[in-house]
Write an enzyme that holds these catalytic residues in place. Structure first.
Site, mmCIF file in Angstrom:
data_model
loop_
_atom_site.group_PDB
_atom_site.id
_atom_site.type_symbol
_atom_site.label_atom_id
_atom_site.label_comp_id
_atom_site.label_asym_id
_atom_site.label_seq_id
_atom_site.Cartn_x
_atom_site.Cartn_y
_atom_site.Cartn_z
ATOM 1 N N CYS A 2 38.148 68.582 -105.551
ATOM 2 C CA CYS A 2 37.740 67.566 -106.528
ATOM 3 C C CYS A 2 36.881 66.520 -105.830
ATOM 4 C CB CYS A 2 38.963 66.882 -107.116
ATOM 5 S SG CYS A 2 40.139 68.034 -107.793
ATOM 6 N N ARG A 27 29.694 69.925 -105.960
ATOM 7 C CA ARG A 27 30.995 70.527 -105.650
ATOM 8 C C ARG A 27 31.568 71.304 -106.820
ATOM 9 N NH1 ARG A 27 34.027 67.325 -101.590
ATOM 10 N NH2 ARG A 27 35.882 68.105 -102.592
ATOM 11 N N TRP A 74 38.534 69.487 -110.426
ATOM 12 C CA TRP A 74 38.464 70.955 -110.473
ATOM 13 C C TRP A 74 39.916 71.374 -110.666
ATOM 14 C CZ3 TRP A 74 35.151 75.100 -110.174
ATOM 15 C CH2 TRP A 74 35.706 76.316 -109.810
ATOM 16 N N ASN A 100 43.214 64.608 -104.807
ATOM 17 C CA ASN A 100 42.588 65.869 -104.459
ATOM 18 C C ASN A 100 43.638 66.677 -103.704
ATOM 19 O OD1 ASN A 100 40.918 67.913 -103.731
ATOM 20 N ND2 ASN A 100 39.498 66.669 -102.526
ATOM 21 N N GLY A 101 43.821 67.966 -104.049
ATOM 22 C CA GLY A 101 44.798 68.795 -103.348
ATOM 23 C C GLY A 101 45.929 69.208 -104.262
ATOM 24 N N GLU A 481 31.888 95.850 -99.263
ATOM 25 C CA GLU A 481 31.636 94.416 -99.421
ATOM 26 C C GLU A 481 30.623 93.931 -98.381
ATOM 27 O OE1 GLU A 481 31.903 92.357 -101.607
ATOM 28 O OE2 GLU A 481 31.881 90.397 -100.668
ATOM 29 N N LYS A 485 26.898 92.254 -99.326
ATOM 30 C CA LYS A 485 26.446 90.947 -98.823
ATOM 31 C C LYS A 485 25.055 91.092 -98.193
ATOM 32 C CE LYS A 485 28.596 88.871 -100.494
ATOM 33 N NZ LYS A 485 29.749 89.058 -101.284
ATOM 34 N N GLU A 488 22.283 91.782 -100.823
ATOM 35 C CA GLU A 488 21.978 90.720 -101.788
ATOM 36 C C GLU A 488 21.292 89.505 -101.174
ATOM 37 O OE1 GLU A 488 26.570 89.211 -102.441
ATOM 38 O OE2 GLU A 488 25.149 88.703 -103.994
ATOM 39 N N HIS A 504 28.537 114.805 -95.561
ATOM 40 C CA HIS A 504 28.365 115.481 -96.855
ATOM 41 C C HIS A 504 27.063 115.054 -97.525
ATOM 42 C CE1 HIS A 504 32.313 117.200 -96.437
ATOM 43 N NE2 HIS A 504 32.755 115.992 -96.090
ATOM 44 N N LYS A 604 24.834 83.163 -110.244
ATOM 45 C CA LYS A 604 26.237 83.002 -109.835
ATOM 46 C C LYS A 604 27.197 83.540 -110.892
ATOM 47 C CE LYS A 604 29.461 81.708 -107.057
ATOM 48 N NZ LYS A 604 29.680 82.698 -105.993
HETATM 49 C C1 F6R Z 1 28.370 89.154 -104.929
HETATM 50 C C2 F6R Z 1 28.840 88.495 -106.128
HETATM 51 C C3 F6R Z 1 28.938 89.285 -107.372
HETATM 52 C C4 F6R Z 1 30.190 88.874 -108.175
HETATM 53 C C5 F6R Z 1 30.202 89.592 -109.541
HETATM 54 C C6 F6R Z 1 31.438 89.260 -110.333
HETATM 55 O O1 F6R Z 1 28.344 88.296 -103.819
HETATM 56 O O2 F6R Z 1 29.116 87.324 -106.122
HETATM 57 O O3 F6R Z 1 28.952 90.651 -107.106
HETATM 58 O O4 F6R Z 1 31.318 89.205 -107.438
HETATM 59 O O5 F6R Z 1 29.071 89.211 -110.268
HETATM 60 O O6 F6R Z 1 31.504 87.900 -110.599
HETATM 61 P P1 F6R Z 1 32.860 87.209 -111.022
HETATM 62 O O7 F6R Z 1 33.786 87.331 -109.874
HETATM 63 O O8 F6R Z 1 32.489 85.791 -111.317
HETATM 64 O O9 F6R Z 1 33.367 87.950 -112.218
#
Ligand code: F6R
Length: 609
Positions: A2, A27, A74, A100-101, A481, A485, A488, A504, A604
């Site tokens: 927060c 934030r 938050w 906060n916390g 994963e 990363k 992307e 294969h 995002k």
């Molecule tokens: C990759 C990434 C995306 C999300 C995906 C699901 O770094 O951030 O692959 O993981 O779009 O998003 P959420 O978790 O918000 O449903």
């Protein structure tokens, strides 16, 4: 998590703390509020939603005060509503606090206070802290004495900021594990959860130490220890520009969020392991329900899907509970066969991903039990699921998900242990798992020290045309994963699969221009991984190994090696290996001059199907 702001001095404190909150907007927050000292009372105004909602009310009439505190929330306890927003009053409205916390023992404190006739108007742990401090103030002494006595009764990680109507030109703050920064002005004092909020007003700041109390008046700032003894006030002069201050001095939010993971692990576990070492998950299904569940379907996208794959490992290995993991988009159009006794688990950082939400609605229409693992409280998925476990990772700002992944996997671990505990699953040593989970934050801290080694490797391989990510068992899930990363944020084509799949088909792509990152954190299958390493090297590929500090086998064969600390459980060692993989993507992207926090073509929160 927060945002916290406070000001005492000759200027209009209301305008200043509101401006400070705006500077903390990056934030993330879901509601905001302010408390200021009016003639004979404390005026509190709070609003759910955007900061402008609070701003509209503040602007609706002329207001001025010489001390004020403000908060952007938050949510961690209770939905993001006006009522749950901070500040909160004590029983007699003598004091107002922001926080906060998490106060871990708020249940017990609440029960005690209710017995004494207290009334509560929110579902927050913060309001409980306000009542505890108010009670102490009623017993005598000044505000700082009352706060000092009260914090001894609170358990958890928190930063508290308090004003009292009896001492109007004073702000008291207490820090226990959550950050607070004090600002020294000219005839004025201020505080905030983060340095950027203070920079327009002063560059002389004091970062509060653990377990200290600060007393702010316009003349001076005093810092006290738990016994009320004065401690030296040692300001530092901040030279950073505003943008880098927002990122806590890190060059990008992604790097900051990678570095936050030890703290996130502590936060995710917070309040979920009791003093007897048992897992305590509030808000999941009643104990008898677990015996009815015959299958688990985990449904999610991207990084959250990869966290689901880790969940499958645990459910099947520990609980012998059949588990499938689906991409949300495939699940909803795939006409899934769903047992009426199955459980559908939806994993989402944002809680708003359109395909995951649609899959959830499909399960609900078929009357399947639903459970969310979600970061954002009050989000659509959190609200729609029958039950939701929050990841408690704090706002994630970089588009590439890092700390949310770690928190999601950790929640799966807690859930699996909770079920094992309820069902007394033979062979699952919940106590040993709990010990290891409690050590995980320290191990993650050690794993952060791989950054320099990873950076050196990146300098050697930055021009690669293709990167393989390979592993077996849990390392194979991590490979997916790690690859996501890299592609992307560094825009490097990747090929990821279980290591055993290479021959294969994908092996045809290997030549001198490619690299292969092998996860090998599980000593029991390292020999098999080494055979795959040799297959790649025989065709000219460069091999980077990610293994544990105890490995003696991978070091013999790999071209480049990163070592992470070893946990007693292979699953947790594999999870820790995400830290060097995140660093790898980050430093490759940086060396290639890519935009890191906002990679091209990505958003995002994916709210379109
Ligand atoms: C990759 C990434 C995306 C999300 C995906 C699901 O770094 O951030 O692959 O993981 O779009 O998003 P959420 O978790 O918000 O449903």
């Amino acid at each position: 998590m927060c945002g916290i702001a406070g000001y005492v001095g000759p200027k209009n404190a209301i305008e200043i703390v509101f401006d400070q909150l705006k500077r903390l907007e990056y934030r993330g927050y879901d509601s905001a509020g302010i408390a200021y000292l009016a003639d004979d009372h404390i005026e509190v105004i709070k609003k759910a939603g955007k900061l402008s909602n609070l701003g509209d009310v503040l602007l609706s009439e002329q207001r001025s005060a010489h001390s004020a505190i403000a908060h952007s929330r938050w949510a961690t306890h209770g939905a993001p509503t006006d009522g749950n927003a901070h500040p909160h009053f004590d029983e007699h409205e003598d004091i107002a606090i922001i926080h906060n916390g998490i106060i871990e023992n708020y249940h017990e404190l609440r029960e005690d206070l209710l017995k004494q006739g207290h009334h509560f108007y929110s579902q927050t742990d913060t309001e409980i802290a306000a009542h505890v401090i108010g009670d102490e103030l009623g017993k005598g002494g000044n505000l700082e004495d009352a706060v000092r006595r009260a914090v001894k009764k609170l358990r958890g990680a928190f930063a508290l900021v308090i004003v009292s109507k009896k001492e109007p030109n004073k702000i008291v703050a207490a820090r226990n594990a959550s950050p607070l920064v004090l600002g020294i002005g000219c005839g004025e004092s201020m505080l905030a959860s983060d340095i950027p909020a203070l920079l327009p007003y002063t560059r002389d700041v004091v970062v509060m130490e653990e377990n200290t109390i600060a007393v702010l008046t316009e003349e001076k700032i005093e810092i006290l220890d738990g016994e009320g003894r004065q401690l030296p006030v040692q300001p530092q002069h901040i030279e950073w520009d505003l943008a880098s201050a927002e990122r806590g001095g890190f060059e990008h939010f992604m790097l900051k969020e990678i570095h936050e993971q030890p703290k996130v692990i502590t936060q995710t576990l917070s309040g979920r392991i009791d003093s007897k070492g048992k897992v305590r998950l509030d808000g999941v299904f009643s104990d008898h329900v677990w015996a009815e569940i015959d299958r688990v379907n985990i449904i999610s996208c991207g990084t959250a899907y990869h966290a689901g794959l880790m969940g499958k490992h645990l459910f099947e290995k520990l609980l012998r509970l059949p588990t499938d993991v689906y991409y949300s988009s495939e699940f909803r159009y795939g006409d899934p066969v769903l047992s009426p006794r199955s459980l559908a688990v939806f994993v989402s950082q944002s809680g708003e991903t359109a395909d995951t939400l649609a899959a959830l609605k499909l399960c609900k229409s078929r009357r399947i039990r639903t459970l969310g693992i979600v970061n954002v409280i009050g989000s659509s998925i959190a609200r729609e699921c029958d039950r939701t476990l929050f990841t408690q990772a704090g706002p994630e700002i970089s588009v590439a998900s890092t700390k949310a992944y770690t928190a999601q996997v950790l929640v799966f671990a807690l859930l699996a242990l909770h079920i094992a505990q309820v069902q007394e699953t033979p062979g699952v040593r919940v106590d040993e798992w709990v010990d290891e989970l409690l050590r995980l934050s320290d191990l993650a801290e050690d794993a952060l020290s791989t950054e320099e080694a990873v950076k050196a490797i990146c300098a050697k391989v930055k021009d690669t045309s293709l990167a393989f990510f390979l592993g077996r068992g849990a390392d194979a899930s991590l490979a997916l994963e790690g690859a996501l990363k890299l592609k992307e944020i560094a825009y490097i084509p990747t090929q990821e699969s279980p290591a055993g799949e290479m021959k294969h088909g994908p092996l045809a792509l290997v030549d001198e221009s490619v690299i292969a990152v092998f996860g090998a954190t599980d000593a029991s299958i390292v020999d098999k991984v080494i055979s795959n390493v040799r297959e790649v090297q025989a065709r000219g590929g460069t091999v980077i190994g990610v293994t544990t500090t105890e490995d003696r086998a991978m070091e013999q064969v790999t071209d480049l090696l990163v070592r992470i600390p070893k946990s007693k459980f292979e699953f947790l060692s594999a999870l820790l290996s995400i830290i060097p993989l995140q660093f790898f993507a980050y430093h490759m992207a940086k060396l290639r001059g890519c935009e890191i926090d906002q990679p091209r073509n990505l958003a995002k929160s994916v709210t379109v199907e």
